[in-house]
Motif scaffolding. Sequence first.
Motif, mmCIF file in Angstrom:
data_model
loop_
_atom_site.group_PDB
_atom_site.id
_atom_site.type_symbol
_atom_site.label_atom_id
_atom_site.label_comp_id
_atom_site.label_asym_id
_atom_site.label_seq_id
_atom_site.Cartn_x
_atom_site.Cartn_y
_atom_site.Cartn_z
ATOM 1 N N GLU A 281 50.407 23.901 32.839
ATOM 2 C CA GLU A 281 50.199 24.647 32.069
ATOM 3 C C GLU A 281 48.810 25.159 32.840
ATOM 4 O O GLU A 281 48.205 23.784 32.967
ATOM 5 C CB GLU A 281 49.534 24.680 30.712
ATOM 6 N N PHE A 282 48.506 25.749 33.584
ATOM 7 C CA PHE A 282 47.909 26.194 34.225
ATOM 8 C C PHE A 282 47.394 27.537 34.757
ATOM 9 O O PHE A 282 48.426 28.239 34.479
ATOM 10 C CB PHE A 282 47.212 25.518 35.834
ATOM 11 N N LYS A 283 46.036 28.449 35.038
ATOM 12 C CA LYS A 283 46.582 30.120 34.968
ATOM 13 C C LYS A 283 45.383 30.037 36.295
ATOM 14 O O LYS A 283 44.462 29.074 35.929
ATOM 15 C CB LYS A 283 45.903 30.744 34.455
ATOM 16 N N ILE A 284 45.641 31.589 36.890
ATOM 17 C CA ILE A 284 44.256 31.736 37.974
ATOM 18 C C ILE A 284 43.983 33.078 37.935
ATOM 19 O O ILE A 284 44.697 34.358 37.548
ATOM 20 C CB ILE A 284 45.575 31.555 39.292
ATOM 21 N N ASP A 285 42.632 33.575 38.147
ATOM 22 C CA ASP A 285 41.974 34.708 37.670
ATOM 23 C C ASP A 285 42.038 35.249 39.057
ATOM 24 O O ASP A 285 41.266 34.741 39.811
ATOM 25 C CB ASP A 285 40.835 34.337 37.075
ATOM 26 N N ASN A 286 42.720 35.958 39.525
ATOM 27 C CA ASN A 286 42.500 37.103 40.687
ATOM 28 C C ASN A 286 42.781 38.081 40.659
ATOM 29 O O ASN A 286 43.465 39.133 40.061
ATOM 30 C CB ASN A 286 44.103 36.163 41.611
ATOM 31 N N ASP A 287 41.581 39.098 41.118
ATOM 32 C CA ASP A 287 40.871 40.682 40.651
ATOM 33 C C ASP A 287 42.459 41.045 41.582
ATOM 34 O O ASP A 287 42.435 42.528 41.107
ATOM 35 C CB ASP A 287 40.072 40.442 41.549
ATOM 36 N N ALA A 288 43.314 40.622 42.498
ATOM 37 C CA ALA A 288 44.128 41.504 43.460
ATOM 38 C C ALA A 288 45.735 42.144 42.249
ATOM 39 O O ALA A 288 45.520 42.975 42.553
ATOM 40 C CB ALA A 288 45.031 40.470 44.211
ATOM 41 N N LEU A 289 45.668 41.375 41.102
ATOM 42 C CA LEU A 289 46.451 41.384 40.219
ATOM 43 C C LEU A 289 45.706 42.930 39.771
ATOM 44 O O LEU A 289 46.290 43.872 39.048
ATOM 45 C CB LEU A 289 46.622 40.304 39.451
ATOM 46 N N ASP B 296 24.599 45.633 26.729
ATOM 47 C CA ASP B 296 23.221 45.640 26.263
ATOM 48 C C ASP B 296 22.684 46.915 26.455
ATOM 49 O O ASP B 296 23.501 48.003 25.980
ATOM 50 C CB ASP B 296 22.379 44.924 28.323
ATOM 51 N N LEU B 297 21.926 47.179 26.334
ATOM 52 C CA LEU B 297 20.368 48.537 25.321
ATOM 53 C C LEU B 297 20.617 49.413 26.418
ATOM 54 O O LEU B 297 20.473 50.372 26.320
ATOM 55 C CB LEU B 297 19.035 48.282 25.308
ATOM 56 N N SER B 298 21.065 48.722 28.324
ATOM 57 C CA SER B 298 21.106 50.102 29.336
ATOM 58 C C SER B 298 22.770 50.698 28.991
ATOM 59 O O SER B 298 22.533 51.665 29.479
ATOM 60 C CB SER B 298 20.722 49.896 30.060
ATOM 61 N N SER B 299 24.104 50.024 28.837
ATOM 62 C CA SER B 299 25.119 50.512 29.251
ATOM 63 C C SER B 299 25.988 49.510 28.638
ATOM 64 O O SER B 299 25.973 48.261 28.250
ATOM 65 C CB SER B 299 25.583 49.567 30.595
ATOM 66 N N PHE B 300 27.055 49.768 28.832
ATOM 67 C CA PHE B 300 28.505 49.046 27.926
ATOM 68 C C PHE B 300 29.812 49.367 29.438
ATOM 69 O O PHE B 300 29.909 50.623 29.235
ATOM 70 C CB PHE B 300 29.050 49.959 26.723
ATOM 71 N N ASN B 301 30.163 48.579 29.220
ATOM 72 C CA ASN B 301 30.844 48.243 30.599
ATOM 73 C C ASN B 301 32.200 47.724 30.339
ATOM 74 O O ASN B 301 32.352 46.499 29.528
ATOM 75 C CB ASN B 301 30.056 47.512 31.694
ATOM 76 N N PHE B 302 33.153 48.441 30.313
ATOM 77 C CA PHE B 302 35.317 47.350 30.362
ATOM 78 C C PHE B 302 35.050 46.219 31.347
ATOM 79 O O PHE B 302 34.239 46.574 33.418
ATOM 80 C CB PHE B 302 35.822 48.374 30.134
ATOM 81 N N ILE B 303 35.899 45.319 31.204
ATOM 82 C CA ILE B 303 35.933 44.975 32.860
ATOM 83 C C ILE B 303 37.602 43.824 32.834
ATOM 84 O O ILE B 303 37.812 43.487 31.682
ATOM 85 C CB ILE B 303 35.134 43.304 32.545
ATOM 86 N N ASN B 304 38.033 45.123 34.276
ATOM 87 C CA ASN B 304 39.528 44.052 34.186
ATOM 88 C C ASN B 304 39.959 42.661 34.678
ATOM 89 O O ASN B 304 38.992 42.609 34.924
ATOM 90 C CB ASN B 304 40.190 45.272 34.953
ATOM 91 N N LEU B 305 40.420 42.052 33.610
ATOM 92 C CA LEU B 305 41.051 40.960 34.173
ATOM 93 C C LEU B 305 42.850 41.005 33.715
ATOM 94 O O LEU B 305 43.021 41.476 33.506
ATOM 95 C CB LEU B 305 40.009 39.708 33.280
ATOM 96 N N GLY B 306 42.607 40.015 35.495
ATOM 97 C CA GLY B 306 44.500 40.079 35.886
ATOM 98 C C GLY B 306 44.383 38.275 36.410
ATOM 99 O O GLY B 306 43.508 37.330 36.497
ATOM 100 N N PHE B 307 44.984 37.925 35.443
ATOM 101 C CA PHE B 307 45.498 36.361 35.207
ATOM 102 C C PHE B 307 46.895 36.777 35.552
ATOM 103 O O PHE B 307 47.881 36.792 35.372
ATOM 104 C CB PHE B 307 45.494 35.543 34.006
ATOM 105 N N ILE B 308 47.671 35.207 36.098
ATOM 106 C CA ILE B 308 48.852 34.658 36.669
ATOM 107 C C ILE B 308 49.010 33.581 35.558
ATOM 108 O O ILE B 308 48.244 32.765 36.242
ATOM 109 C CB ILE B 308 49.175 34.842 37.492
ATOM 110 N N SER B 309 50.057 33.398 34.577
ATOM 111 C CA SER B 309 49.837 31.537 34.345
ATOM 112 C C SER B 309 50.654 31.147 34.446
ATOM 113 O O SER B 309 51.933 31.543 34.528
ATOM 114 C CB SER B 309 49.401 31.715 32.721
ATOM 115 N N PHE B 310 51.094 30.419 34.207
ATOM 116 C CA PHE B 310 52.512 28.831 33.946
ATOM 117 C C PHE B 310 52.261 27.896 33.465
ATOM 118 O O PHE B 310 52.014 27.243 32.700
ATOM 119 C CB PHE B 310 52.364 27.923 36.366
#
Length: 409
Positions: A102-110, A157-171
Amino acid sequence: MFDKSKYYGEIWLPENENTKHFCVLEFIDGEVYLETNLASKNSEYKRDLLYGAFNGLGFMTFINNSIKSSSSGLIFHRKYNPEYTFASSNHIINPLTLRIKEFKIDNDALNNWIRSFHLFNYDDNNIEKADDVNHKIKIVEKSIQVEIIKTTNYASDLSSFNFINLGFISFVSESKLTILECIELYRTFQKFLLFYYGKSSHFKSILIKCLSCGNWFSLYFNDSLTHDDTMSFTSLAYEDVKDDLDKILNIWFTNEDIRFCADIIIENLLSKKVSHSRRFTNSLATLEAYNKRFGIKYSKPTLERYFLEHKGILLNIMNIEDADLDNYIKKIIRSRDFFVHGNKNQTDYFTEFELLYISFLIDYIVCIELSKQIGFSQKIINDILMKAKSVFLDMQSVNKMLSNCILKN
């Protein structure tokens, strides 16, 4: 794996773990370098295996350590450049006995391939979060499950709230795999993304589940199979192909002939400094490879016969009359003879500029035919065909005008 450019620790030889040497690990332009006084008095070009422990990284394993520089004097100094680097917070990873399921890869292109957006609803004064994507695909012949994932994390934090998109492929594999087999599975998917979407970023992380302790550890290597700017070859988004993706990826992962033909086109797409004539000859090799594997079997195959097998696509993309096609193909063959065989007697051949768009033409022909073999819908085939016509006719016309120079007249 590397949040900083420099780490401090120790390294040692697997056969001499009681003798440790101070080491500085530097991460420069995607490469890992080890500066240390661990060196042999004998001449050597690389060290196959080194172990280490570094603050901020954990227990380290370095594989295929080429020697970039070496000096001696009051102390030895050596600079190593490992090809593969493992990091674990729990124990040393032995790559020779390592097996993986089992392994997984974080790739922004997704993130870009799966085009989903979070929206702010001003009427209700709230954020409408896009649904996560968890697309599981069983590659039956390989006994593996591939899962394409897009999810969201957040930071505040005190100044901002940010959504962060994550793209993975796992095997997840039913059988145990070596590290190189895992990398090859990932690269196979990368090639699919490059071929049909036009982009694959360098991975942010590769996480592997340890079969002995159940914890996750990291792998790093400088991945050359990347293209951060989206290429406009086909540009198919996840939404375009998701309904047929199970069938498509099963064929892509298991049909080596399809991937062999696609590999040559991918080489063309990734090449930055190759001449137009070299790109043209690469494309001819792709056409020949496709026809030999999937086309009509001739007792005496010729390039002209190969082109005529795709007559309908040629006429559609080029928008020329049937009567003009034979002369056009013959001129392509003369150009091949001039640039490949060095036939100086040829005088009527295409210019370097024209060869670029003939190369695009051939690549699109093979791409369309491969897409039929893989099982893409007719709508997707038509979309690729329209893209091919736009490149061959419209883009060529504009770039021909832009490339004109008064000094040539």
